[in-house]
Design an enzyme around this catalytic site. Structure first.
Site, mmCIF file in Angstrom:
data_model
loop_
_atom_site.group_PDB
_atom_site.id
_atom_site.type_symbol
_atom_site.label_atom_id
_atom_site.label_comp_id
_atom_site.label_asym_id
_atom_site.label_seq_id
_atom_site.Cartn_x
_atom_site.Cartn_y
_atom_site.Cartn_z
ATOM 1 N N ARG A 159 0.834 -1.204 0.000
ATOM 2 C CA ARG A 159 0.000 0.000 0.000
ATOM 3 C C ARG A 159 0.872 1.258 0.000
ATOM 4 O O ARG A 159 0.402 2.338 -0.330
ATOM 5 C CB ARG A 159 -0.929 -0.041 1.236
ATOM 6 C CG ARG A 159 -2.126 0.852 1.141
ATOM 7 C CD ARG A 159 -3.172 0.506 2.167
ATOM 8 N NE ARG A 159 -2.853 0.989 3.492
ATOM 9 C CZ ARG A 159 -3.661 0.840 4.556
ATOM 10 N NH1 ARG A 159 -4.820 0.205 4.417
ATOM 11 N NH2 ARG A 159 -3.317 1.305 5.718
ATOM 12 N N PRO A 175 10.361 -3.020 7.521
ATOM 13 C CA PRO A 175 9.213 -3.784 8.035
ATOM 14 C C PRO A 175 9.336 -4.005 9.539
ATOM 15 O O PRO A 175 10.420 -3.821 10.114
ATOM 16 C CB PRO A 175 9.337 -5.114 7.285
ATOM 17 C CG PRO A 175 10.782 -5.241 6.942
ATOM 18 C CD PRO A 175 11.351 -3.860 6.819
ATOM 19 N N GLU A 250 -0.649 6.410 9.220
ATOM 20 C CA GLU A 250 -1.801 5.516 9.393
ATOM 21 C C GLU A 250 -1.648 4.910 10.776
ATOM 22 O O GLU A 250 -0.795 4.038 10.977
ATOM 23 C CB GLU A 250 -1.804 4.424 8.320
ATOM 24 C CG GLU A 250 -2.044 4.927 6.908
ATOM 25 C CD GLU A 250 -3.456 5.428 6.677
ATOM 26 O OE1 GLU A 250 -4.343 5.171 7.515
ATOM 27 O OE2 GLU A 250 -3.670 6.098 5.652
ATOM 28 N N LEU A 251 -2.448 5.368 11.727
ATOM 29 C CA LEU A 251 -2.189 5.028 13.125
ATOM 30 C C LEU A 251 -3.285 4.151 13.729
ATOM 31 O O LEU A 251 -4.043 3.513 13.024
ATOM 32 C CB LEU A 251 -1.974 6.326 13.917
ATOM 33 C CG LEU A 251 -0.911 7.263 13.306
ATOM 34 C CD1 LEU A 251 -0.804 8.559 14.075
ATOM 35 C CD2 LEU A 251 0.446 6.584 13.203
ATOM 36 N N CYS A 284 -6.256 -2.585 12.680
ATOM 37 C CA CYS A 284 -6.552 -1.217 13.128
ATOM 38 C C CYS A 284 -8.021 -0.897 12.865
ATOM 39 O O CYS A 284 -8.596 -0.026 13.501
ATOM 40 C CB CYS A 284 -5.656 -0.227 12.412
ATOM 41 S SG CYS A 284 -5.688 -0.460 10.637
#
Ligand code: NAD
Length: 476
Positions: A159, A175, A250-251, A284
């Site tokens: 993504r 990663p 993006e949390l 998430c």
């Protein structure tokens, strides 16, 4: 190319060992899968050099050529989906079906952004004062540092990599240390797809903090794209501030799941099972707190417990299992602690099924009679636990749903689509799933409000996180 499991650093198109290594374990069996190269700061910075040196040629590569390379990556990853799925299962622990779903989702980012690479639009118009033409172009932002979490080792990587490459940027992917093997497999696929040396580098390390700090301090780095916890995201934003590095975040999430008055309970449970149990709850986007109309709360709790009792728990390598292992015993124990705290704060715990003794497994649980504001409603659970809060008044449900510092996704299940849409529009979150348990789609913008993040991934927005607008004022 070396044979899997790949365990060296991928820098400048070559596989490079490191003087130190760290173990990657299978959380279902607690066995060591590989000893992976542990990059130190100087080695990590050689990846920045590689990405920096590769940037001019890649940025100048015609969009159509970049698109075709990404398309080939989609083809190869599609052909090799079983190997990717197997690697995700082994290092993350999730169920086979979850890993296969992730592989398909991850692969699709290469196709979607191969299409987007050739469609980067600009603008051209006459200034209102009539004195010039306004030309808007987009340039690749430059060298990007991409940091990903362990819960979706393939999808969180593609993504970011796919839009970065589509935009003409070069990248260093770091990663999570729990799940680096999938990222290394993806690096091999990109190389075979024709990505030139240095355009994508993968640096595995157990020293994420030191290495990222050094990369963000390096003037050749222009972009940080991070997916992970809000706490680490906040720290990285501070580090990015020193050099005003552009940051996409993006949390964490704390998704509310609303079941409105008049909803059919079986339908609500069907949707809830997907929203809660995808990825074993370690998402998430996982439904974290269920607000159920008081007239349905008891029926919903018992139907959800019954549905969870049917789940088969065990290693993802055995494809019949629906719920695999958590990523580590540390993560499993955090979930068990949250359940104990919820019980101490008044919840009634209904455990469904039994987890195997060996490995990081946990049985699902439904928590009835939870009060809004207690610890479990304020914490990202990241496991197969469903706390249920009953509500009488819809306005009160909306208030409780929005009463969080997070704003990633909300779920609304309603008696009618109109009811669900009306309530859905009141959710303070970047995404709202209406009468369905999953919203993620490579063609849709993924991201959150409040402390769930900055920016969007996927959709038409995703590529713009890696582009810098340039306005040219052209004299008439
Ligand atoms: P994490 O924040 O602990 O780690 C994420 C990444 O950051 C890993 O690669 C880790 O090695 C690295 N990291 C850790 N400390 C660092 C530091 N000081 N400096 C630089 N890098 C550092 O998160 P996690 O436990 O791997 O993942 C779970 C979290 O990720 C959850 O909060 C979840 O909600 C979130 N998440 C969000 C999304 C989204 O799209 N919003 C998607 C998946 C996961």
């Amino acid at each position: 190319m070396p044979t899997p499991p790949l365990s060296d650093l991928f820098i400048n198109g070559t596989w490079q060992p490191a003087s130190e290594r760290f173990d990657v374990r299978d959380p279902a069996t607690d066995t060591v899968l590989a000893a992976v190269a542990d990059a130190d700061v100087p080695t990590g910075l050689t990846a920045v050099t590689a990405a920096h040196d590769a940037l001019p040629a890649w940025a100048a590569t015609p969009p159509r050529e970049r698109a075709e390379i990404l398309r080939r990556a989609w083809e190869i990853m599609t052909a090799e989906s079983a190997a990717i799925t197997r690697t995700i299962v082994s290092e993350n622990g999730k169920a086979w079906a979850d890993a296969a779903g992730e592989t398909a989702y991850a692969t699709e980012f290469f196709r979607w952004f191969s299409e987007e690479a050739a469609r980067i639009a600009g603008d051209f118009r006459r200034a209102p004062a009539g004195d010039k033409t306004i030309v808007l172009d987009h340039r690749p932002i430059g060298v990007c540092v991409l940091i990903t979490p362990w819960n979706f080792p393939a999808a969180m990587a593609t993504r970011k990599i796919a839009p970065a490459l589509a935009a003409g940027c070069t990248a260093i992917l770091k990663p999570a240390s729990e799940t680096p093997l999938t990222a290394l497999l993806i690096a091999g696929i990109l190389q075979r797809a024709g990505v030139p040396d240095g355009v994508v580098n993968v640096v595995t390390t157990s020293r994420a903090g030191e290495l990222t700090k050094a990369m963000l301090a390096d003037e050749r780095v222009h972009k940080l794209s991070f997916t992970g916890s809000t706490a680490v995201g906040r720290l990285l934003l501070h580090e990015a501030a020193d050099r005003i590095v552009s940051a996409s975040m993006e949390l964490g999430g704390n998704a509310p799941f609303l079941v409105l008055e008049g909803t059919d309970v079986d339908t609500a449970v069907e949707v809830a099972m997907v929203a809660k149990m995808r990825n074993g709850g370690a998402a998430c986007t996982a439904a974290n707190r269920f607000y159920v109309h008081a007239s349905l709360a008891a029926a919903f709790s018992s139907a959800l417990t019954r549905a969870l009792e049917k789940i088969r728990i065990g290693p993802g390598s055995d494809r019949v299992n629906d719920l695999g292992a958590m990523v580590s015993t540390v993560e499993r124990d955090k979930i068990a602690d949250l359940v104990r705290t919820a019980e101490a704060e008044g919840a009634v715990v209904n455990t469904a099924g039994e987890a195997p003794d060996r490995g990081a497994f946990i049985a699902p649980a439904v928590l009835a009679g939870v009060a809004h504001g207690t610890t479990i409603t304020r914490t990202e659970v990241f496991g197969p636990v469903a706390p249920i809060v009953a509500f009488e008044d819809e306005a009160d449900a909306v208030r409780m749903a929005n009463d969080t510092e997070y704003g990633l996704i909300s779920y609304v299940v309603g008696g009618t689509v109109e009811d669900a849409m009306r309530v859905g529009r009141q959710m303070d979150s970047g995404m709202v799933a209406i009468n369905r348990g999953v919203a993620s789609d490579p063609a849709a913008p993924f991201g959150g409000t409040k402390q769930s993040g900055l920016g969007r991934e996927g959709g038409f927005h995703g590529i713009h996180e890696f582009l810098e607008p340039q306005y040219l004022a052209v004299g008439l």
